[in-house]
Write a protein that holds these residues in place. Structure first.
Motif, short mmCIF file in Angstrom:
data_model
loop_
_atom_site.label_atom_id
_atom_site.label_comp_id
_atom_site.label_asym_id
_atom_site.label_seq_id
_atom_site.Cartn_x
_atom_site.Cartn_y
_atom_site.Cartn_z
N ASP A 72 0.88 -1.17 0.00
CA ASP A 72 0.00 0.00 0.00
C ASP A 72 0.92 1.22 0.00
O ASP A 72 1.48 1.59 1.04
CB ASP A 72 -0.91 -0.01 1.22
CG ASP A 72 -1.94 1.10 1.20
OD1 ASP A 72 -1.73 2.11 0.47
OD2 ASP A 72 -2.95 0.99 1.90
N ASN A 73 1.08 1.83 -1.16
CA ASN A 73 2.00 2.96 -1.27
C ASN A 73 1.50 4.19 -0.51
O ASN A 73 2.30 5.06 -0.14
CB ASN A 73 2.24 3.30 -2.74
CG ASN A 73 3.03 2.22 -3.46
OD1 ASN A 73 3.77 1.46 -2.83
ND2 ASN A 73 2.89 2.15 -4.77
N ARG A 74 0.21 4.27 -0.26
CA ARG A 74 -0.30 5.41 0.52
C ARG A 74 0.13 5.32 1.97
O ARG A 74 0.27 6.33 2.65
CB ARG A 74 -1.83 5.46 0.44
CG ARG A 74 -2.38 5.69 -0.96
CD ARG A 74 -3.88 5.41 -1.00
NE ARG A 74 -4.16 4.03 -0.59
CZ ARG A 74 -5.37 3.54 -0.39
NH1 ARG A 74 -6.43 4.33 -0.56
NH2 ARG A 74 -5.55 2.29 -0.04
N LYS A 75 0.32 4.09 2.43
CA LYS A 75 0.70 3.88 3.83
C LYS A 75 2.17 3.51 3.98
O LYS A 75 2.62 3.22 5.10
CB LYS A 75 -0.16 2.77 4.44
CG LYS A 75 -1.65 3.11 4.49
CD LYS A 75 -2.43 1.99 5.14
CE LYS A 75 -3.91 2.35 5.24
NZ LYS A 75 -4.71 1.26 5.86
N ASN A 76 2.92 3.48 2.88
CA ASN A 76 4.34 3.08 2.92
C ASN A 76 4.50 1.73 3.64
O ASN A 76 5.41 1.56 4.47
CB ASN A 76 5.18 4.14 3.63
CG ASN A 76 5.39 5.37 2.78
OD1 ASN A 76 4.85 5.48 1.68
ND2 ASN A 76 6.15 6.33 3.28
N THR A 77 3.63 0.81 3.31
CA THR A 77 3.60 -0.47 4.01
C THR A 77 3.55 -1.63 3.02
O THR A 77 2.85 -1.56 2.00
CB THR A 77 2.38 -0.53 4.95
OG1 THR A 77 2.49 0.52 5.92
CG2 THR A 77 2.31 -1.87 5.69
N VAL A 78 4.30 -2.68 3.35
CA VAL A 78 4.26 -3.92 2.58
C VAL A 78 3.73 -5.01 3.50
O VAL A 78 4.03 -5.02 4.71
CB VAL A 78 5.64 -4.26 1.99
CG1 VAL A 78 6.70 -4.44 3.07
CG2 VAL A 78 5.56 -5.49 1.09
N TYR A 79 2.94 -5.90 2.94
CA TYR A 79 2.27 -6.95 3.71
C TYR A 79 2.70 -8.32 3.22
O TYR A 79 3.12 -8.50 2.08
CB TYR A 79 0.75 -6.83 3.57
CG TYR A 79 0.20 -5.49 3.98
CD1 TYR A 79 -0.09 -4.51 3.02
CD2 TYR A 79 -0.06 -5.20 5.31
CE1 TYR A 79 -0.60 -3.28 3.39
CE2 TYR A 79 -0.57 -3.97 5.69
CZ TYR A 79 -0.84 -3.02 4.72
OH TYR A 79 -1.34 -1.79 5.10
N LEU A 80 2.55 -9.30 4.12
CA LEU A 80 2.74 -10.69 3.74
C LEU A 80 1.60 -11.49 4.36
O LEU A 80 1.55 -11.67 5.58
CB LEU A 80 4.08 -11.23 4.21
CG LEU A 80 4.42 -12.64 3.70
CD1 LEU A 80 4.62 -12.63 2.18
CD2 LEU A 80 5.66 -13.20 4.40
#
Length: 119
Positions: A72-80
């Motif tokens: 999620d580039n809006r949140k500067n977050t990568v998920y697994l």
């Protein structure tokens, strides 16, 4: 300075699911590929999944079909998202930017998040 903060680990029974998150700062997140790595006791750190800046993904053979990486580039977050977990998935999980060249440097590693899968 790049900062990576992982969260979402825990203890789960085999067959269960967990969703890990990694919040990144100090970089233009949307311009960068990101990866999830793991290190089990006595083993080397290994790449589990990778996502490019445009959203293309790659997975280690051992997790393909069970794990899904997203961002999620809006949140500067990568998920697994980890499904159908197995005891052999037990490890400390980290995120980082894959080096631009093989053998190149990584950013400073975060503290990681422990995933423990019981049989």
């Amino acid at each position: 300075q790049v900062q990576l903060v992982e969260s979402g680990g825990g203890l789960v029974q085999a067959g269960g699911s967990l969703r890990l998150s990694c919040a990144a700062s100090g970089i233009i997140f949307s311009d960068n590929a990101m990866g999830w790595y793991r290190q089990a006791p006595g083993k080397q750190r290994e790449l589990v999944a990778r996502i490019t800046s445009s959203g293309n993904t790659n997975y280690a053979v051992s997790v393909k079909g069970r794990f899904t990486i997203s961002r999620d580039n809006r949140k500067n977050t990568v998920y697994l998202q980890m499904n159908s977990l197995k005891p052999e998935d037990t490890a400390v999980y980290y995120c980082n930017r894959p080096p631009l060249v093989v053998g190149g440097p990584y950013d400073n590693w975060g503290q990681g998040t422990q995933v423990t899968v019981s049989a």
